[in-house]
Design an enzyme around this catalytic site. Structure first.
Site, short mmCIF file in Angstrom:
data_model
loop_
_atom_site.label_atom_id
_atom_site.label_comp_id
_atom_site.label_asym_id
_atom_site.label_seq_id
_atom_site.Cartn_x
_atom_site.Cartn_y
_atom_site.Cartn_z
N GLU A 174 0.80 -1.22 0.00
CA GLU A 174 0.00 0.00 0.00
C GLU A 174 0.83 1.25 0.00
O GLU A 174 0.65 2.12 0.85
CB GLU A 174 -0.85 0.01 1.25
CG GLU A 174 -1.65 -1.22 1.27
CD GLU A 174 -2.75 -1.10 2.23
OE1 GLU A 174 -2.46 -0.94 3.40
OE2 GLU A 174 -3.87 -1.13 1.79
N GLU B 82 -6.23 -7.45 -0.79
CA GLU B 82 -6.85 -7.38 0.53
C GLU B 82 -8.26 -6.91 0.31
O GLU B 82 -8.46 -5.80 -0.19
CB GLU B 82 -6.16 -6.35 1.43
CG GLU B 82 -4.87 -6.80 2.04
CD GLU B 82 -4.27 -5.71 2.93
OE1 GLU B 82 -5.01 -4.85 3.45
OE2 GLU B 82 -3.03 -5.71 3.06
C1 IPT Z 1 -4.79 -2.14 4.99
C2 IPT Z 1 -3.38 -2.64 5.23
O1 IPT Z 1 -2.77 -3.09 4.07
C3 IPT Z 1 -3.34 -3.75 6.21
O2 IPT Z 1 -2.02 -3.99 6.56
C4 IPT Z 1 -4.16 -3.41 7.41
O3 IPT Z 1 -3.57 -2.34 8.05
C5 IPT Z 1 -5.55 -3.05 6.94
O4 IPT Z 1 -5.50 -1.95 6.13
C6 IPT Z 1 -6.47 -2.65 8.05
O5 IPT Z 1 -6.59 -3.66 8.97
S1 IPT Z 1 -4.84 -0.54 4.31
C7 IPT Z 1 -6.49 -0.21 3.87
C8 IPT Z 1 -7.25 0.34 5.00
C9 IPT Z 1 -6.50 0.76 2.73
#
Ligand code: IPT
Length: 974
Positions: free
Chosen positions: A195, A284
């Protein structure tokens, strides 16, 4: 070695169309790409292919570092497989392995090889995500504490940062490389950073990418763009298969039934524009939500990101074209010790499909329903979008997906307004090779509130040809002389099932009154209602093989499992159990493994040659029903586990803050004498009082400041810096001054306490909650923990050095006193430094007390007790410690089980009161040492009830849990 580029293969498929006189020949032209390093993992615009085999990649995120009991990794991976994930995504946490520059530890609970082994044992493909930056709500976003003292910016290319990043990659690549598919392992994709979309330096990305390649990572590289920003899809630093993430419901679980109407309908176009030759990848996608200190708790997150959410949002992803979907999290675990970043507390349950203690959830079952469909119905992997005609198209959105290789089409229906709770009836015009229809023809098709449906049409399976069904397919399988299909919908919804038949005198046998049928133009139309349970409909004489159609109501469907028989590609079906982990066949015996939470009626559908059954190696007596299914009961035997009552246990107590006393000997502490810092926090006075600058990166910090009194000095002023939910307590010359949230505090009117003559001693205890992350790539993770300002009042030149300071954090700082439990386990409390949390510490001369306490305590207090457990083999009883108190004064507590810090409790903030103790850390067949450190913020605190309690008791085939090495006090390295 293959050259990067496009592999074109032409395969011929001969499709006989029943009505046409001559067979039609269709040429399927495949254009597969690879990364020029391997052709074991390739892709085209539709999907990933592994060894030439196409698949829908449906994975869950797992953080081995949030479950420091490697045996349980095998348990969780087995549950991933049972819920029909075919992959797992691992973040690797740099800071978890590296307490000090140049020092890396992959032993014991840090043995990542075991995580790869667990994934392989469960037959899961692996995505590796080693950062260096991971975010993940962990301390520094995964950077080690020592990196805070790096002068250069992280996630930017510079000699210093490149060297440090490469140091980590070199260490972790030793594990990633041999575990790649190209080396016989299971890793198929490797992520570069995470990210990275603010303040980006493409040369940094390029450097990381090249380092992986240099070290021998040859599987395709991926990038997880925080939403559709287009980063690293093209140009310097770009990856092989670009993808993005999305968390459409956000992270505030306090109004869990309120959904924003923000399902994406533009991703297909974005993908077409950004990377049309690659599969649409969601590296994700929201699988739950994290919860902050003082938040509503994970039950609320589980309600918000529930199974309805999974239906609506995941199916929408498929409608948009995604064929790679990783749920963050599949299993959340615990941010034990100091692993968490300040916004989150110990539990990282996340409201994930599998809960923190490893239990099944309604969303887990929904994931299984979707996953089984995704892996069964192959035409779903190679589709193009179209827009079907729908009568209620202002209310109901139906996306069409047409397979490019067969005539099969899919219709994904949902409310336009994601949050709608209305029940709406609608019809779709479909075109099949058997004609055009407006479906349903006879009964009703509805979207009831927050649901979405995938309808399948024109689909060949085994000896059958499905014209369409308005029910959703769970799976199908041939069982020898007959085929089986399981379909489902919510209870009371109607279904229509149209099957091509060769004769009009087809026989339809059903016991349920709601079932009716008719045959017209070679199509058998069956109408029925989804009721509680599963209704069998037996269709014979219509095709080469009979079809057993199992029509399930939703809750019955959630308990259907279709495990793939070991060493085969075939599934068997079993309805009823809480969890089915596996199935294997030897001769005519089918052996199931799994878990039950009560006596469970089951129904089993298996090939005809199966004659006997076992459940967890015990014989299972089943009776054959008239349709060839088998039914019976698995008895649950209550193990009557004896759970010690800790309110009746003997506890030992010691006071534990000698640092408060003016004459405490702090000569071994570190002198705080730095004048410069690499922190992003700007000091306002000197010396620098930032703990990390002195090598203390986790947990509580003590500072002791000395100055000589004078008649000018009227007091002092302190500004504490630390993250959310931090607190600090101040004493002067042994007297309690107060407990505070972070920020500035002036201390005046210290009548009697402040000496005007002689030495004054300030003692400060700072309860920290971890470091910020580096979300914006601006070095925010270097925000200090400590004091930004400490000056005397009443004197001039207040910003210069006016107080002499000593600082102390965890024993040994970066040279860990306890390398086995690692860099996040212990902080700088006196008891932690002395090893009071450890097994084997002799508390013989401590006072005997009972807990709950009846005394108000000031200063830090420690409590210890021991308890035995004897959980019999064949059971899983995940255990917890619960704090139950109505103490009004604010206090914080640390909970240690066998020396491992598994709870940070804040009685004033919450929400967490129950703390998971994973087996392996917990000795479930022997004795355990429990220690609780209580840090009053206000004066006087009383530890409330401490309760040992299982979350659930399951009769289980959980793999054997090995005890984790929990070194005693004699092993301390000082
Ligand atoms: C995403 C992150 O990649 C992950 O590591 C974790 O922090 C997650 O958020 C939240 O639990 S970032 C996303 C909110 C754009």
């Amino acid at each position: 070695m293959v050259a990067r580029g496009v592999l074109t293969s032409v395969s011929m498929a001969i499709m006989a169309v029943a009505t046409a006189a001559a067979p039609l020949v269709s040429l399927e032209k495949r254009e597969e790409s690879n990364n020029g390093l391997t052709d074991r993992v390739t892709w085209d615009k539709h999907s990933l292919l592994i060894d030439g085999e196409r698949l829908f990649f449906f994975s869950g995120e797992f953080h081995y570092y949030r479950l420091p009991s490697p045996s349980l990794w095998f348990d969780v991976m087995e549950k991933f497989k049972a819920l029909e994930f075919n992959g797992v995504s691992f973040y690797f946490n740099w800071g978890y392995h590296s307490p000090k520059k140049g020092v890396y530890d992959f032993d014991g609970v840090r043995d990542v090889q075991k995580a790869f082994d667990a994934a392989a044992a469960a037959d899961l493909h692996v995505i590796t995500r080693a950062g260096p930056y991971i975010n993940a709500e962990v301390d520094c976003g995964g950077f080690p504490g020592w990196l805070m003292n790096q002068h250069s910016m992280a996630r930017k290319s510079s000699p210093e940062n490149d060297a440090n990043s490469k140091e980590w990659l070199e260490a972790i690549d030793k594990y990633i490389v041999p575990n790649q598919i190209t080396k016989g392992g299971r890793v198929v994709l490797n992520q570069i950073d995470n990210e990275y979309a603010d303040n980006v330096d493409p040369y940094y990305m390029e450097m990381i990418k090249q380092k992986f390649a240099e070290d021998g990572v040859d599987v395709p590289s991926i990038f997880n763009d925080p939403n559709t920003n287009g980063y690293f899809a093209h140009g310097t630093g770009s990856v092989d298969i670009y993808g993005w993430d999305s968390y459409p419901l956000g992270f505030d679980c306090s109004n869990p039934t309120v959904w924003p109407n923000n399902r994406s309908t533009t991703w297909r176009d974005y993908h077409e524009m950004m990377n049309p030759g690659e599969p649409m990848a969601l590296y994700e996608f929201q699988g739950g939500a994290f919860d902050p200190w003082g938040g509503p708790g994970y039950d609320a997150c589980r309600t918000m990101v529930n199974e309805q959410y999974a239906k609506v949002f995941y199916k929408n992803n498929y409608a948009q074209g995604a064929t790679i979907q990783n749920l963050y999290m599949g299993y959340g675990g615990s941010s034990w010790g100091g692993l968490a970043k300040p916004t989150v507390y110990t539990s990282y349950d996340y409201g994930a499909p599998i809960s923190e203690p490893g239990l099944m959830t309604p969303k887990g079952y929904e994931v299984k329903l979707q996953g089984t469909f995704l892996h069964t119905v192959k035409p779903f992997w190679t589709t193009e979008h179209f827009s079907p005609k729908v009568d209620k198209d202002d209310i109901i959105l139906v996306d069409g997906l047409a397979d490019v290789n067969t005539d099969t089409k899919f219709y994904i229906a949902q409310h336009w307004n994601t949050a709608s709770e209305d029940k709406d009836e609608f019809h779709i015009d479909i075109e099949t090779s058997d004609g055009k229809f407006t479906i349903p023809q006879k009964n009703k098709l509805v979207i009831d509130g927050r649901e979405a449906k995938i309808l399948t049409t024109d689909y060949d399976f085994h000896s059958q040809h499905l014209v369409y069904t308005t029910s959703e397919i769970f799976t199908h399988q041939t069982m020898g002389s007959h085929d089986v299909m399981v379909v489902y919908a919510y209870e009371d919804q109607e279904g229509e099932f149209a099957l091509k038949v060769s004769k009009d005198d087809v026989k339809v046998d059903a016991k349920d009154d709601s079932v009716s049928h008719s045959v017209e133009d070679g199509i058998l139309l069956i109408n029925y209602k989804h009721t509680n349970g599963t209704t069998p409909i037996y269709i014979s004489g219509g095709s080469d093989q009979d079809l057993l159609l199992l029509v399930a109501g939703y809750s019955s469907a959630t308990r259907w499992w279709a495990p793939i028989v070991k060493d085969s590609k075939d599934r068997v079906l079993i309805q009823g159990p809480y969890l089915v982990r596996g199935a294997s066949i030897s001769d005519s015996t089918l052996a199931f493994t799994g878990d039950i939470d009560e006596t469970t009626d089951i129904e089993v559908v298996v090939p005809e040659n199966i004659e006997s059954f076992t459940w967890n190696d015990k014989e299972l007596k089943l009776k054959k029903s008239e349709h060839g299914t088998w039914t019976g009961t698995i008895e649950f035997k209550d193990p009557k586990i004896d759970i010690p009552d800790l309110t009746k246990a003997e506890w030992k107590y010691s006071e534990a803050s000698p640092e408060i006393n003016p004459d405490f000997d702090d000569s071994t502490w570190t002198t705080a004498n730095h004048l410069q810092t690499n922190s992003v926090t700007i000091p306002e006075t000197w010396p620098i009082l930032f703990a990390d600058d002195y090598g203390f990166h986790t947990g509580c910090i003590w500072l002791r400041g000395k100055f000589n009194g004078s008649s000018d000095i009227t007091g002092f002023n302190l500004t504490a810096v630390s993250g959310d939910a931090s607190a600090w307590v101040a004493w002067l010359n042994g007297e309690y001054l107060g407990g505070y949230d972070v920020g500035n505090q002036a201390f005046e009117d210290l009548n009697g306490t402040l000496k005007t003559d002689g030495e004054n001693v300030i003692s400060l205890l700072l309860w920290t909650t971890g470091h910020e992350d580096d979300w914006s790539a601006d070095d925010d993770y270097k925000t200090a923990r400590g004091f930004q300002k400490a000056n005397l009042l009443g004197t001039r030149n207040q910003t210069i050095w006016s107080i002499d300071w000593k600082i102390q954090g965890n024993l040994g700082g970066e040279d860990l006193a306890d390398p086995v439990r690692g860099p996040y386990n212990e902080g700088g409390l006196y008891g932690e430094r002395m090893g009071w949390h450890l097994p084997g510490f002799d508390d013989g001369d401590w006072d005997k007390v009972s807990v709950p306490e009846d005394k108000n305590r000031t200063g830090v207090s420690w409590y210890r007790t021991n308890f035995d457990l004897d959980i019999p083999d064949g059971y899983d009883a995940p255990m917890s410690i619960k704090f139950d108190d109505d103490t009004k004064t604010r206090y914080r507590a640390l909970l240690f089980i066998n020396g491992w810090q598994f709870g940070r409790y804040a009685n004033d903030l919450g929400p967490q009161t129950q703390y998971y103790l994973p087996s392996g850390i917990l000795n479930t067949k022997g004795s355990n040492t429990l220690a609780v450190a209580v840090i009053p913020i206000d004066k006087g605190a009383q530890l409330g009830k401490v309760i040992l309690e299982p979350y659930k008791v399951l009769e289980s085939s959980i793999p054997a849990v090995e005890l984790v090495d929990s070194p005693g006090i004699d092993k301390r390295q000082t």
